[in-house]
Design a protein around this motif. Sequence first.
Motif, PDB file in Angstrom:
ATOM      1  N   THR A   2       8.160  -2.260   6.086  1.00  0.00           N
ATOM      2  CA  THR A   2       6.849  -1.606   6.074  1.00  0.00           C
ATOM      3  C   THR A   2       6.571  -0.841   4.791  1.00  0.00           C
ATOM      4  O   THR A   2       5.437  -0.770   4.335  1.00  0.00           O
ATOM      5  CB  THR A   2       6.673  -0.698   7.304  1.00  0.00           C
TER       6      THR A   2
ATOM      7  N   GLU B   3       4.821  -2.870   1.778  1.00  0.00           N
ATOM      8  CA  GLU B   3       3.432  -3.326   1.821  1.00  0.00           C
ATOM      9  C   GLU B   3       2.597  -2.526   0.813  1.00  0.00           C
ATOM     10  O   GLU B   3       2.724  -1.305   0.735  1.00  0.00           O
ATOM     11  CB  GLU B   3       2.851  -3.140   3.226  1.00  0.00           C
TER      12      GLU B   3
ATOM     13  N   ASN C 249      -0.495  -1.505   0.624  1.00  0.00           N
ATOM     14  CA  ASN C 249      -1.388  -0.429   1.094  1.00  0.00           C
ATOM     15  C   ASN C 249      -0.665   0.637   1.915  1.00  0.00           C
ATOM     16  O   ASN C 249      -1.293   1.557   2.416  1.00  0.00           O
ATOM     17  CB  ASN C 249      -2.547  -1.019   1.900  1.00  0.00           C
ATOM     18  N   HIS C 250       0.635   0.531   2.055  1.00  0.00           N
ATOM     19  CA  HIS C 250       1.387   1.497   2.856  1.00  0.00           C
ATOM     20  C   HIS C 250       1.906   2.632   1.974  1.00  0.00           C
ATOM     21  O   HIS C 250       3.077   2.708   1.632  1.00  0.00           O
ATOM     22  CB  HIS C 250       2.536   0.816   3.588  1.00  0.00           C
ATOM     23  N   ASP C 251       1.015   3.551   1.644  1.00  0.00           N
ATOM     24  CA  ASP C 251       1.394   4.727   0.867  1.00  0.00           C
ATOM     25  C   ASP C 251       1.591   5.907   1.819  1.00  0.00           C
ATOM     26  O   ASP C 251       1.517   5.764   3.040  1.00  0.00           O
ATOM     27  CB  ASP C 251       0.342   5.038  -0.199  1.00  0.00           C
TER      28      ASP C 251
ATOM     29  N   LYS D 219      -0.299   8.451   2.539  1.00  0.00           N
ATOM     30  CA  LYS D 219      -1.467   8.728   3.387  1.00  0.00           C
ATOM     31  C   LYS D 219      -1.551   7.759   4.558  1.00  0.00           C
ATOM     32  O   LYS D 219      -1.903   8.149   5.661  1.00  0.00           O
ATOM     33  CB  LYS D 219      -2.751   8.672   2.551  1.00  0.00           C
ATOM     34  N   PHE D 220      -1.231   6.507   4.310  1.00  0.00           N
ATOM     35  CA  PHE D 220      -1.242   5.502   5.373  1.00  0.00           C
ATOM     36  C   PHE D 220      -0.284   5.905   6.488  1.00  0.00           C
ATOM     37  O   PHE D 220      -0.644   5.925   7.670  1.00  0.00           O
ATOM     38  CB  PHE D 220      -0.849   4.125   4.802  1.00  0.00           C
TER      39      PHE D 220
ATOM     40  N   ALA E  32      -1.347   9.069   8.444  1.00  0.00           N
ATOM     41  CA  ALA E  32      -2.437   8.773   9.378  1.00  0.00           C
ATOM     42  C   ALA E  32      -1.926   8.013  10.601  1.00  0.00           C
ATOM     43  O   ALA E  32      -2.325   8.309  11.729  1.00  0.00           O
ATOM     44  CB  ALA E  32      -3.526   7.970   8.667  1.00  0.00           C
ATOM     45  N   LYS E  33      -1.035   7.048  10.383  1.00  0.00           N
ATOM     46  CA  LYS E  33      -0.497   6.256  11.497  1.00  0.00           C
ATOM     47  C   LYS E  33       0.307   7.124  12.459  1.00  0.00           C
ATOM     48  O   LYS E  33       0.246   6.935  13.667  1.00  0.00           O
ATOM     49  CB  LYS E  33       0.399   5.123  10.979  1.00  0.00           C
TER      50      LYS E  33
ATOM     51  N   SER F  97      -7.064   3.967  13.368  1.00  0.00           N
ATOM     52  CA  SER F  97      -7.159   2.686  12.663  1.00  0.00           C
ATOM     53  C   SER F  97      -6.998   1.484  13.597  1.00  0.00           C
ATOM     54  O   SER F  97      -7.357   0.380  13.229  1.00  0.00           O
ATOM     55  CB  SER F  97      -6.108   2.613  11.559  1.00  0.00           C
TER      56      SER F  97
ATOM     57  N   LYS G 224       8.538   4.885   3.900  1.00  0.00           N
ATOM     58  CA  LYS G 224       8.225   4.299   2.591  1.00  0.00           C
ATOM     59  C   LYS G 224       9.458   3.628   1.964  1.00  0.00           C
ATOM     60  O   LYS G 224       9.325   2.718   1.164  1.00  0.00           O
ATOM     61  CB  LYS G 224       7.680   5.362   1.643  1.00  0.00           C
TER      62      LYS G 224
END
Length: 129
Positions: A79, A82, A84-86, A88-89, A92-93, A100, A126
């Motif tokens: 994960t 990816e 877009n997996h910073d 913030k991502f 939020a998750k 989302s 991350k």
Amino acid sequence: MKTRNIIALVVAGTALFGSLFATTALAGPPKKGGKKPAPVTKKADTKVDGKKVYDKFSCSACHAISGKGGNSGPDLSKTGGEANHDAKFFEAKVKNPKASNPDTSMPAYEETIKGKDLSNLVAYLKSLK
């Protein structure tokens, strides 16, 4: 022969004691009133602490990493790789996954995983690549 060994030990001990004494004497008294330096946090430490948060909240009951864990949630083995997996991502998750994906069965952890625990968990997620 024994006398030589004894003399050598006495000389070595004296040299060691002398160097320790000189180092202590030259260092001077400890400084008072200064702030203590903040502890240095290494990335490796945050990942390790993040894994502890992952375990504490039983994330593996639903998510697998490297084939270990549940399968009702997405596999997290890669994960962090990816695009877009910073941070913030992941934040939020964890805080509110339904924002989302309204159909997700993952509960919100906004009130239970906060602050340093959240930061460490995000660092761990991350790192999964």
